[in-house]
Write a protein that holds these residues in place. Structure first.
Motif, PDB file in Angstrom:
ATOM      1  N   TYR A  74      -2.788 -15.134  -5.093  1.00  0.00           N
ATOM      2  CA  TYR A  74      -2.507 -14.369  -3.879  1.00  0.00           C
ATOM      3  C   TYR A  74      -2.749 -15.287  -2.678  1.00  0.00           C
ATOM      4  O   TYR A  74      -3.874 -15.695  -2.425  1.00  0.00           O
ATOM      5  CB  TYR A  74      -3.442 -13.159  -3.754  1.00  0.00           C
ATOM      6  CG  TYR A  74      -3.232 -12.046  -4.762  1.00  0.00           C
ATOM      7  CD1 TYR A  74      -2.344 -12.179  -5.817  1.00  0.00           C
ATOM      8  CD2 TYR A  74      -3.946 -10.859  -4.643  1.00  0.00           C
ATOM      9  CE1 TYR A  74      -2.171 -11.153  -6.735  1.00  0.00           C
ATOM     10  CE2 TYR A  74      -3.770  -9.833  -5.557  1.00  0.00           C
ATOM     11  CZ  TYR A  74      -2.889  -9.987  -6.604  1.00  0.00           C
ATOM     12  OH  TYR A  74      -2.730  -8.967  -7.501  1.00  0.00           O
ATOM     13  N   THR A  76      -0.834 -14.891   0.612  1.00  0.00           N
ATOM     14  CA  THR A  76      -0.686 -14.173   1.878  1.00  0.00           C
ATOM     15  C   THR A  76      -0.817 -12.680   1.625  1.00  0.00           C
ATOM     16  O   THR A  76      -0.258 -12.169   0.650  1.00  0.00           O
ATOM     17  CB  THR A  76       0.721 -14.470   2.450  1.00  0.00           C
ATOM     18  OG1 THR A  76       0.891 -15.875   2.482  1.00  0.00           O
ATOM     19  CG2 THR A  76       0.882 -13.905   3.837  1.00  0.00           C
ATOM     20  N   SER A  78      -0.135  -8.816   1.570  1.00  0.00           N
ATOM     21  CA  SER A  78       1.037  -7.952   1.727  1.00  0.00           C
ATOM     22  C   SER A  78       0.756  -7.058   2.938  1.00  0.00           C
ATOM     23  O   SER A  78      -0.390  -6.959   3.385  1.00  0.00           O
ATOM     24  CB  SER A  78       1.245  -7.114   0.464  1.00  0.00           C
ATOM     25  OG  SER A  78       0.240  -6.135   0.368  1.00  0.00           O
ATOM     26  N   GLN A  81      -2.170  -4.741   2.678  1.00  0.00           N
ATOM     27  CA  GLN A  81      -3.435  -5.489   2.612  1.00  0.00           C
ATOM     28  C   GLN A  81      -3.795  -6.043   3.995  1.00  0.00           C
ATOM     29  O   GLN A  81      -4.949  -5.981   4.424  1.00  0.00           O
ATOM     30  CB  GLN A  81      -3.307  -6.646   1.617  1.00  0.00           C
ATOM     31  CG  GLN A  81      -3.143  -6.173   0.177  1.00  0.00           C
ATOM     32  CD  GLN A  81      -2.604  -7.252  -0.752  1.00  0.00           C
ATOM     33  OE1 GLN A  81      -2.292  -8.368  -0.329  1.00  0.00           O
ATOM     34  NE2 GLN A  81      -2.475  -6.924  -2.027  1.00  0.00           N
ATOM     35  N   ASP A  99       3.466   3.006  -1.651  1.00  0.00           N
ATOM     36  CA  ASP A  99       3.847   3.176  -3.054  1.00  0.00           C
ATOM     37  C   ASP A  99       3.155   2.148  -3.935  1.00  0.00           C
ATOM     38  O   ASP A  99       2.644   1.146  -3.448  1.00  0.00           O
ATOM     39  CB  ASP A  99       5.360   2.940  -3.206  1.00  0.00           C
ATOM     40  CG  ASP A  99       6.158   4.125  -2.731  1.00  0.00           C
ATOM     41  OD1 ASP A  99       5.830   5.246  -3.129  1.00  0.00           O
ATOM     42  OD2 ASP A  99       7.118   3.906  -1.965  1.00  0.00           O
ATOM     43  N   THR A 102       3.267  -2.237  -3.773  1.00  0.00           N
ATOM     44  CA  THR A 102       3.101  -2.787  -2.435  1.00  0.00           C
ATOM     45  C   THR A 102       1.845  -3.649  -2.319  1.00  0.00           C
ATOM     46  O   THR A 102       1.579  -4.226  -1.269  1.00  0.00           O
ATOM     47  CB  THR A 102       2.969  -1.649  -1.398  1.00  0.00           C
ATOM     48  OG1 THR A 102       1.910  -0.780  -1.846  1.00  0.00           O
ATOM     49  CG2 THR A 102       4.244  -0.854  -1.268  1.00  0.00           C
ATOM     50  N   LYS A 104      -1.159  -2.228  -3.008  1.00  0.00           N
ATOM     51  CA  LYS A 104      -2.184  -1.310  -2.494  1.00  0.00           C
ATOM     52  C   LYS A 104      -3.497  -1.416  -3.268  1.00  0.00           C
ATOM     53  O   LYS A 104      -4.557  -1.154  -2.717  1.00  0.00           O
ATOM     54  CB  LYS A 104      -1.674   0.130  -2.455  1.00  0.00           C
ATOM     55  CG  LYS A 104      -1.476   0.774  -3.819  1.00  0.00           C
ATOM     56  CD  LYS A 104      -0.983   2.197  -3.644  1.00  0.00           C
ATOM     57  CE  LYS A 104      -0.364   2.773  -4.886  1.00  0.00           C
ATOM     58  NZ  LYS A 104      -1.227   3.044  -6.013  1.00  0.00           N
ATOM     59  N   ALA A 106      -5.096  -4.097  -4.456  1.00  0.00           N
ATOM     60  CA  ALA A 106      -5.973  -5.114  -3.861  1.00  0.00           C
ATOM     61  C   ALA A 106      -6.377  -4.724  -2.432  1.00  0.00           C
ATOM     62  O   ALA A 106      -7.445  -5.116  -1.960  1.00  0.00           O
ATOM     63  CB  ALA A 106      -5.285  -6.480  -3.862  1.00  0.00           C
TER      64      ALA A 106
HETATM   65  P1  AMP Z   1       0.082  -2.834  -6.690  1.00  0.00           P
HETATM   66  O1  AMP Z   1       0.953  -2.181  -5.653  1.00  0.00           O
HETATM   67  O2  AMP Z   1      -1.329  -2.893  -6.282  1.00  0.00           O
HETATM   68  O3  AMP Z   1       0.290  -2.208  -8.052  1.00  0.00           O
HETATM   69  O4  AMP Z   1       0.542  -4.386  -6.824  1.00  0.00           O
HETATM   70  C1  AMP Z   1       1.831  -4.742  -7.211  1.00  0.00           C
HETATM   71  C2  AMP Z   1       1.902  -6.172  -7.747  1.00  0.00           C
HETATM   72  O5  AMP Z   1       1.774  -7.134  -6.678  1.00  0.00           O
HETATM   73  C3  AMP Z   1       0.797  -6.500  -8.737  1.00  0.00           C
HETATM   74  O6  AMP Z   1       1.382  -7.134  -9.841  1.00  0.00           O
HETATM   75  C4  AMP Z   1      -0.130  -7.441  -7.970  1.00  0.00           C
HETATM   76  O7  AMP Z   1      -0.733  -8.362  -8.849  1.00  0.00           O
HETATM   77  C5  AMP Z   1       0.805  -8.122  -6.995  1.00  0.00           C
HETATM   78  N1  AMP Z   1       0.170  -8.495  -5.704  1.00  0.00           N
HETATM   79  C6  AMP Z   1      -0.657  -7.729  -4.967  1.00  0.00           C
HETATM   80  N2  AMP Z   1      -1.019  -8.353  -3.829  1.00  0.00           N
HETATM   81  C7  AMP Z   1      -0.406  -9.567  -3.821  1.00  0.00           C
HETATM   82  C8  AMP Z   1      -0.375 -10.670  -2.898  1.00  0.00           C
HETATM   83  N3  AMP Z   1      -1.039 -10.642  -1.747  1.00  0.00           N
HETATM   84  N4  AMP Z   1       0.356 -11.745  -3.227  1.00  0.00           N
HETATM   85  C9  AMP Z   1       1.059 -11.757  -4.389  1.00  0.00           C
HETATM   86  N5  AMP Z   1       1.084 -10.764  -5.293  1.00  0.00           N
HETATM   87  C10 AMP Z   1       0.363  -9.664  -5.024  1.00  0.00           C
END
Ligand code: AMP
Length: 397
Positions: A74, A76, A78, A81, A99, A102, A104, A106
């Protein structure tokens, strides 16, 4: 400035006579939905280069978290975040409208884990509507909290009690679970929530749809009075608002939703006469090589099981997922689908909730959804990560 390639939906409301911009559609079971609402041409989402205000390195979080974020690749934040983490680190209550997909998880996991490291007396409870989502959250928390030295417990239904009781005896700092099993442990006296001062409710709208309002209220009532709360929901309606207003303290709302989530999904109907024709048409669709990874929705546990077996007998690589299966079976089916051992997953609505599989090309509604809102949730499984998805809905002639 750091940038995160992120697609946002076209925020312009569609204004067509079919009322496709309406995602509500009523809550009653088995609403009549005009078949014309299952037809739409996909509009590619405008790929907007979101410019993040922060870098992960800008956040004042524990070094171990920085290291784990880097290890996960990770770089940058999202949008959710970028906006959530700074406010959450100030200790604010957060309402996040976003959703799955996105980032969400992390967005709440980073501040929660940071708080757990900084304050050895803090404990966090994360509640999700389904076992699958609870497990996805656990995976994310496990990797982000690696090396932090605190233990956790996952309390989900359908899994045996033994390991859960053992994990609870180890005094976990982070507990992730579904409402029913969490309440079960509260009633047995194996989970005491008075010391838990961080709560995350994920997919609040789905939890309420699934009838968990009393359980969730009881869980919130049992927690430490001084606490930090995170509420995440894909939609915001009166019920969600009421629950949040009752329990949040001066919250900050962060919404990264705009427009209709199904805009990048090609939608069409498949007319059929009788049972045989219906099955023949499904067979033909599944033989099309463009239909490379597909969720087929059917109504009941029994019909899902039967359809899965029928497709298997026809030689397809298929598995079925529904609430009547054991946790192990559901997990194996999901893993097999994620890793392309099977390319067809037959599912009920409930079992498919929270599934985050990025490369699903098609959603097939072998039976019609109960409401338009369910329809939107179903077809949102296709067309992730900025790709165009396809949805086909069977309609009786
Ligand atoms: P989520 O919406 O939390 O289910 O995350 C969706 C996907 O995005 C998951 O596979 C995470 O591992 C990935 N992800 C979340 N945050 C980041 C980030 N900042 N950079 C790259 N990938 C991410």
């Amino acid at each position: 400035m750091p940038s995160y390639k992120y697609s946002v939906y076209n925020s312009a409301k569609r204004n067509n006579s079919r009322g496709n911009n309406r995602t509500g559609g009523g809550k009653r079971r088995g609403d009549y939905i005009d078949p014309s609402r299952f037809i739409a041409v996909a509009k590619p989402r405008a790929d907007v280069q979101y410019t993040a205000i922060n870098n992960f390195s800008d956040f004042f979080v524990e070094p171990i978290l920085h290291a784990n974020l880097t290890a996960k690749g990770y770089q940058t934040p999202s949008p959710i975040q970028d906006k959530t983490i700074p406010m959450a680190l100030e200790g604010k209550d957060i309402i996040g409208i976003a959703d799955t997909g996105t980032g969400k998880t992390a967005a709440f996991a980073v501040p929660v884990i940071d708080a757990l490291i900084k304050n050895p007396h803090s404990k966090a409870l994360i509640v999700a509507p389904t076992r699958e989502l609870a497990q996805q959250i656990e995976e994310e928390c496990r990797s982000l909290g690696k090396g932090a030295g605190f233990s956790g417990a996952v309390l989900i239904g359908g899994a045996s009690m033994g390991p859960q009781l053992r994990d609870l005896r180890a005094n976990p700092r982070i507990v992730i679970g579904t409402p029913g099993r969490i309440k079960d442990h509260m009633e047995r006296g194996t989970l005491k929530l008075q010391q838990f001062n961080i709560i995350v409710l994920d997919e609040v709208d789905r939890m309420l749809d699934m009838g968990f309002v009393a359980d969730v209220t009881e869980i919130l009532d049992s927690m430490a009075k001084e606490r930090q709360s995170f509420f995440f929901s894909a939609t915001m309606d009166r019920r969600v608002e009421t629950l949040i207003q009752t329990f949040a303290k001066d919250p900050e709302t962060i919404s990264i939703k705009s427009g209709d989530a199904s805009e990048n999904v090609h939608q069409d109907v498949v007319f059929y006469g009788g049972k045989t024709e219906k099955m023949d048409k499904l067979h033909d669709i599944l033989l099309d090589e463009k239909v490379s990874k597909v969720i087929v929705f059917d109504e009941t546990q029994r019909s899902v099981e039967r359809l899965g077996n029928d497709l298997l007998a026809l030689g397809f690589k298929v598995d079925a997922i529904h609430g009547g299966k054991s946790q192990g079976q559901r997990q194996r089916a999901l893993e097999g689908f994620k890793k392309n051992k099977v390319n067809i997953l037959v599912a009920t609505d409930v079992a498919a909730r929270g599934i985050d599989v990025a490369d699903i090309t098609h959603v097939i509604n072998f039976s019609q959804p109960q409401s338009y809102q369910d329809y939107v949730h179903r077809i949102g499984r296709a067309g992730r990560a900025g790709k165009i998805g396809h949805a086909l809905t069977f309609v009786n002639k």
